[in-house]
Write an enzyme that holds these catalytic residues in place. Structure first.
Site, PDB file in Angstrom:
ATOM      1  N   SER A  94       0.958  -1.332  -0.136  1.00  0.00           N
ATOM      2  CA  SER A  94       0.362   0.036   0.176  1.00  0.00           C
ATOM      3  C   SER A  94       0.697   1.570  -0.069  1.00  0.00           C
ATOM      4  CB  SER A  94      -0.740  -0.086   1.483  1.00  0.00           C
ATOM      5  OG  SER A  94      -1.637   1.075   1.199  1.00  0.00           O
TER       6      SER A  94
ATOM      7  N   TYR B 255      -1.668  -0.987  10.225  1.00  0.00           N
ATOM      8  CA  TYR B 255      -1.921  -1.174   9.016  1.00  0.00           C
ATOM      9  C   TYR B 255      -0.457  -0.139   7.721  1.00  0.00           C
ATOM     10  CZ  TYR B 255      -3.406  -1.538   3.825  1.00  0.00           C
ATOM     11  OH  TYR B 255      -3.877  -1.562   2.906  1.00  0.00           O
TER      12      TYR B 255
HETATM   13  P1  NAP Z   1     -11.856  -6.272  -0.188  1.00  0.00           P
HETATM   14  O1  NAP Z   1     -11.910  -5.348  -1.217  1.00  0.00           O
HETATM   15  O2  NAP Z   1     -11.521  -6.092   1.424  1.00  0.00           O
HETATM   16  O3  NAP Z   1     -10.707  -7.085   0.118  1.00  0.00           O
HETATM   17  C1  NAP Z   1     -10.274  -8.408   0.300  1.00  0.00           C
HETATM   18  C2  NAP Z   1     -10.520 -10.018   0.342  1.00  0.00           C
HETATM   19  O4  NAP Z   1      -9.296 -10.343   1.446  1.00  0.00           O
HETATM   20  C3  NAP Z   1     -11.163 -11.070   0.022  1.00  0.00           C
HETATM   21  O5  NAP Z   1     -11.634 -11.288  -1.302  1.00  0.00           O
HETATM   22  C4  NAP Z   1     -10.995 -11.266   1.833  1.00  0.00           C
HETATM   23  O6  NAP Z   1     -11.779 -12.859   1.847  1.00  0.00           O
HETATM   24  C5  NAP Z   1      -9.730 -11.729   1.330  1.00  0.00           C
HETATM   25  N1  NAP Z   1      -9.539 -11.706   3.225  1.00  0.00           N
HETATM   26  C6  NAP Z   1      -9.187 -11.133   4.032  1.00  0.00           C
HETATM   27  N2  NAP Z   1      -8.620 -11.093   5.615  1.00  0.00           N
HETATM   28  C7  NAP Z   1      -8.905 -12.283   4.950  1.00  0.00           C
HETATM   29  C8  NAP Z   1      -7.426 -13.817   5.702  1.00  0.00           C
HETATM   30  N3  NAP Z   1      -7.591 -13.861   6.859  1.00  0.00           N
HETATM   31  N4  NAP Z   1      -7.786 -15.147   4.702  1.00  0.00           N
HETATM   32  C9  NAP Z   1      -7.923 -14.879   3.386  1.00  0.00           C
HETATM   33  N5  NAP Z   1      -8.739 -13.868   2.242  1.00  0.00           N
HETATM   34  C10 NAP Z   1      -8.867 -12.527   3.136  1.00  0.00           C
HETATM   35  O7  NAP Z   1     -10.215  -5.317  -0.192  1.00  0.00           O
HETATM   36  P2  NAP Z   1      -9.130  -4.910  -1.877  1.00  0.00           P
HETATM   37  O8  NAP Z   1      -9.424  -2.972  -1.667  1.00  0.00           O
HETATM   38  O9  NAP Z   1      -9.404  -5.487  -3.116  1.00  0.00           O
HETATM   39  O10 NAP Z   1      -7.765  -5.208  -1.525  1.00  0.00           O
HETATM   40  C11 NAP Z   1      -6.684  -5.646  -1.572  1.00  0.00           C
HETATM   41  C12 NAP Z   1      -5.247  -5.913  -1.358  1.00  0.00           C
HETATM   42  O11 NAP Z   1      -5.457  -3.979  -1.205  1.00  0.00           O
HETATM   43  C13 NAP Z   1      -5.319  -5.476   0.996  1.00  0.00           C
HETATM   44  O12 NAP Z   1      -3.877  -5.804   1.282  1.00  0.00           O
HETATM   45  C14 NAP Z   1      -5.147  -4.219   1.370  1.00  0.00           C
HETATM   46  O13 NAP Z   1      -4.277  -3.772   2.229  1.00  0.00           O
HETATM   47  C15 NAP Z   1      -4.558  -3.797  -0.705  1.00  0.00           C
HETATM   48  N6  NAP Z   1      -4.491  -2.541  -0.978  1.00  0.00           N
HETATM   49  C16 NAP Z   1      -5.805  -2.167  -0.962  1.00  0.00           C
HETATM   50  C17 NAP Z   1      -6.287  -0.150  -1.366  1.00  0.00           C
HETATM   51  C18 NAP Z   1      -7.485   0.206  -1.437  1.00  0.00           C
HETATM   52  O14 NAP Z   1      -7.886   0.748  -1.503  1.00  0.00           O
HETATM   53  N7  NAP Z   1      -8.745   0.054  -1.463  1.00  0.00           N
HETATM   54  C19 NAP Z   1      -5.211   0.431  -0.923  1.00  0.00           C
HETATM   55  C20 NAP Z   1      -4.540  -0.318  -0.469  1.00  0.00           C
HETATM   56  C21 NAP Z   1      -3.954  -1.489  -0.634  1.00  0.00           C
HETATM   57  P3  NAP Z   1     -14.007 -12.592   2.644  1.00  0.00           P
HETATM   58  O15 NAP Z   1     -14.452 -11.301   1.763  1.00  0.00           O
HETATM   59  O16 NAP Z   1     -14.075 -13.554   2.478  1.00  0.00           O
HETATM   60  O17 NAP Z   1     -13.078 -12.191   4.153  1.00  0.00           O
END
Ligand code: NAP
Length: 248
Positions: A143, A157
């Protein structure tokens, strides 16, 4: 070589967008998720509709027994893994550090640091020539918070993603001679359901004026960077990061 990818957290957001792009690139795909089976199966159907062989596997990436089960399913149903996207991640509600519970901090560190390390361990056991493998590629989803610190929001985080970046650097050097590349992406504010976890589902729209490009990012824009780093097109890239944060 057959391409087999495990995408942790592949059921929603950035992981789901990565699964769809991987399907178009000829990968066999494992969509991992933790709880939301319906979401995982929706992505599975979309990926299969694109012609890809795919499975959805529930496993909490922060528990090694469940990670072992995840990799065994892939061994048996898709073949030896050649690519890993450590994408699953979590965040707590917007808080100062002096308000954070031990439970919240541990959950963040276990999901965002221990999880990717455990998944990388079990990927290496299949990718490294030391274990009969033929190399591979790992992309860790970090991130922009790793660079910026997220003060007043979620420093725990940000610290977890800083640790993930250091892991990316160290592991990339450890296995560079074994045909395994390890890289990272650092997304900025991306429109996904992730922000509901921090207590504000509309967070990205609200923060858009402060982003140099004046807009939030799309999950597909992050997926493009992930798929490029995974691919042979990035054959000389290891231990490197792509910032996908609209100039932040
Ligand atoms: P999201 O839409 O909330 O999706 C999160 C995914 O991770 C879901 O498939 C969830 O599964 C899964 N998950 C959570 N905890 C888990 C665990 N302990 N074991 C296995 N699966 C788990 O998030 P996203 O925005 O796509 O984020 C994906 C990545 O990008 C993350 O690492 C996040 O930190 C990073 N990121 C996101 C942003 C942003 O602005 N969105 C910015 C920077 C970095 P379930 O639904 O089944 O729980």
């Amino acid at each position: 070589m057959d391409k087999v990818v495990i995408i942790t957290g592949g059921s929603r957001g950035i992981g789901a967008a990565t699964a769809l792009l991987a399907a178009a690139q000829g990968y066999r795909i494992c969509i991992n998720y933790q709880a939301d089976e319906d979401a995982a199966h929706r992505v599975l159907e979309q990926v299969r509709a694109l012609g890809a062989q795919a499975i959805a596997v529930r496993a909490d990436v922060s528990i090694e027994d469940e990670v072992i089960g995840l990799f065994h399913r892939v061994d048996n149903e898709l073949g030896r893994v050649t690519a890993l996207v450590n994408n699953a991640g979590t965040v707590g509600h917007k808080s100062r550090v002096d308000e954070m519970s031990e439970f919240r901090i541990l959950k963040t560190l276990k999901t965002n640091v221990l999880g990717p390390i455990l998944c990388a361990k079990h990927a290496l056991l299949r990718m490294s020539p030391k274990h009969g493998g033929q190399g591979g590629s790992i992309v860790n989803v970090s991130s922009a918070a790793a660079r910026l610190g997220a003060p007043g929001e979620y420093v725990d985080y940000a610290a977890s993603k800083g640790a993930l970046d250091t892991f990316t650097l160290g592991l990339s050097k450890e296995v560079a001679g074994e045909g395994i590349r390890v890289n990272g992406v650092r997304p900025g504010f991306i429109f996904t359901e992730f922000h509901a976890l921090s207590g504000d589902p509309d967070r990205v729209s609200k923060l858009e004026p402060g982003i140099p490009m004046a807009r939030g990012g799309r999950a597909e824009e992050v997926a493009e960077g992930i798929i490029w780093l995974l691919s042979d097109k990035a054959s000389y890239a290891t231990g490197t990061f792509i910032d996908l944060a609209g100039g932040r």
